[in-house]
Design an enzyme around this catalytic site. Structure first.
Site, mmCIF file in Angstrom:
data_model
loop_
_atom_site.group_PDB
_atom_site.id
_atom_site.type_symbol
_atom_site.label_atom_id
_atom_site.label_comp_id
_atom_site.label_asym_id
_atom_site.label_seq_id
_atom_site.Cartn_x
_atom_site.Cartn_y
_atom_site.Cartn_z
ATOM 1 N N SER A 1 -5.138 -4.478 -1.046
ATOM 2 C CA SER A 1 -5.538 -4.750 -2.432
ATOM 3 C C SER A 1 -6.838 -5.547 -2.487
ATOM 4 O O SER A 1 -7.204 -6.241 -1.531
ATOM 5 C CB SER A 1 -4.458 -5.573 -3.144
ATOM 6 O OG SER A 1 -3.255 -4.858 -3.217
HETATM 7 N N1 SAH Z 1 0.116 -6.036 1.701
HETATM 8 C C1 SAH Z 1 -0.722 -5.127 2.477
HETATM 9 C C2 SAH Z 1 -1.119 -3.884 1.713
HETATM 10 C C3 SAH Z 1 -0.045 -2.929 1.732
HETATM 11 S S1 SAH Z 1 -0.357 -1.281 1.165
HETATM 12 C C4 SAH Z 1 -1.913 -5.824 3.046
HETATM 13 O O1 SAH Z 1 -2.133 -7.001 2.774
HETATM 14 O O2 SAH Z 1 -2.637 -5.170 3.802
HETATM 15 C C5 SAH Z 1 1.336 -0.829 0.971
HETATM 16 C C6 SAH Z 1 2.093 -0.643 2.252
HETATM 17 O O3 SAH Z 1 3.450 -0.374 1.903
HETATM 18 C C7 SAH Z 1 1.636 0.536 3.092
HETATM 19 O O4 SAH Z 1 1.290 0.079 4.371
HETATM 20 C C8 SAH Z 1 2.862 1.448 3.135
HETATM 21 O O5 SAH Z 1 3.033 2.121 4.371
HETATM 22 C C9 SAH Z 1 3.986 0.458 2.899
HETATM 23 N N2 SAH Z 1 5.257 1.025 2.436
HETATM 24 C C10 SAH Z 1 5.482 2.007 1.533
HETATM 25 N N3 SAH Z 1 6.808 2.209 1.393
HETATM 26 C C11 SAH Z 1 7.437 1.319 2.218
HETATM 27 C C12 SAH Z 1 8.812 1.026 2.520
HETATM 28 N N4 SAH Z 1 9.819 1.675 1.939
HETATM 29 N N5 SAH Z 1 9.072 0.044 3.415
HETATM 30 C C13 SAH Z 1 8.067 -0.632 4.028
HETATM 31 N N6 SAH Z 1 6.763 -0.402 3.778
HETATM 32 C C14 SAH Z 1 6.451 0.563 2.889
#
Ligand code: SAH
Length: 223
Positions: free
Chosen positions: A62
């Protein structure tokens, strides 16, 4: 080796002066955590622009102002036990680690193994592995083994608040989760007082989909 310090200060001062983030503890944590270290090498030069960036496997980190707004809404306190769904690069988790020290712990769950592995390595390299634990699993089920959590933050958009996450939220706990489909969602704050849960909408946001048992079924069916 100190890198990008001036750029990082400029970014954080921008967030402060535009009034996006007023909590000084959050701003100080953002001054300390090197966002470029969480990015793929070819993206590092853009780390201190206030913009979302790709982190590989179709996922994104983000924009800093959004990270700041979410951290502020979560109101993290030293000693808190925190669950994050969607570790991605690990940047948000490291910031939370700063805010729950001393005595707190952040469990961050990632479903994509290569991203989870890389986030874990980054925590070790930067010295956050004592306060951030990266777990590879379907986070839409929460992480029952360490529940209940004082704070839960979901970094991916869900069709609705997953039941297991509600159940794993501690008394007086706070959860932040983007809810909705079609590339546009409402950032929802869920608070618990005893058995009662309250939801407050904080405004429109855009997140990648939460994929899993209590999320969307798969990327092709998405939203
Ligand atoms: N907080 C992160 C950004 C995350 S983007 C940062 O600081 O970089 C959202 C993430 O959620 C992605 O990596 C995606 O693979 C993950 N995601 C999606 N569904 C998920 C689930 N059910 N369990 C765990 N991770 C998940």
């Amino acid at each position: 080796m100190i890198m990008y310090e001036a750029e990082r200060s400029r970014l954080v001062n921008g967030l402060r002066s535009r009034g996006y983030v007023t909590d000084e503890r959050v701003l100080e944590a953002m001054e300390r955590v090197p966002r470029h270290e969480f990015l793929p090498p070819d993206m590092r030069d853009q780390a201190y622009i206030d913009s979302p960036l790709p982190i590989g496997m179709g996922q994104t980190i983000s924009a800093p102002h959004m990270v700041g707004i979410m951290l502020q809404a979560l109101d993290l306190q030293p000693g808190n036990k925190v669950l994050e769904i969607g570790a991605g690069s690990g940047y948000h988790a490291a910031l939370m680690g700063e805010l729950v020290r001393p005595g707190g712990m952040v469990y961050t769950v990632e479903r994509l193994e290569p991203l989870g592995r890389r986030a874990k390595e980054t925590m070790e390299r930067l010295g956050y592995d004592d306060v951030v634990d990266v777990v590879i699993a379907d986070g839409s089920l929460g992480l029952p083994e360490h529940a209940p959590y004082d704070r839960i933050t979901v970094a991916a958009a869900a069709p609705d608040v997953p039941k297991p996450l509600e159940e794993q939220l501690a008394d007086n706990g706070r959860m932040l989760i983007p809810v909705g489909g079609q590339g546009y969602q409402d950032l929802v704050l869920v608070t618990r007082k005893g058995d009662s849960l309250e939801r407050t909408g904080l405004g429109g946001v855009v997140f990648v989909p939460l994929i899993g048992e209590h999320g969307y079924r798969d990327q092709s069916l998405r939203m």
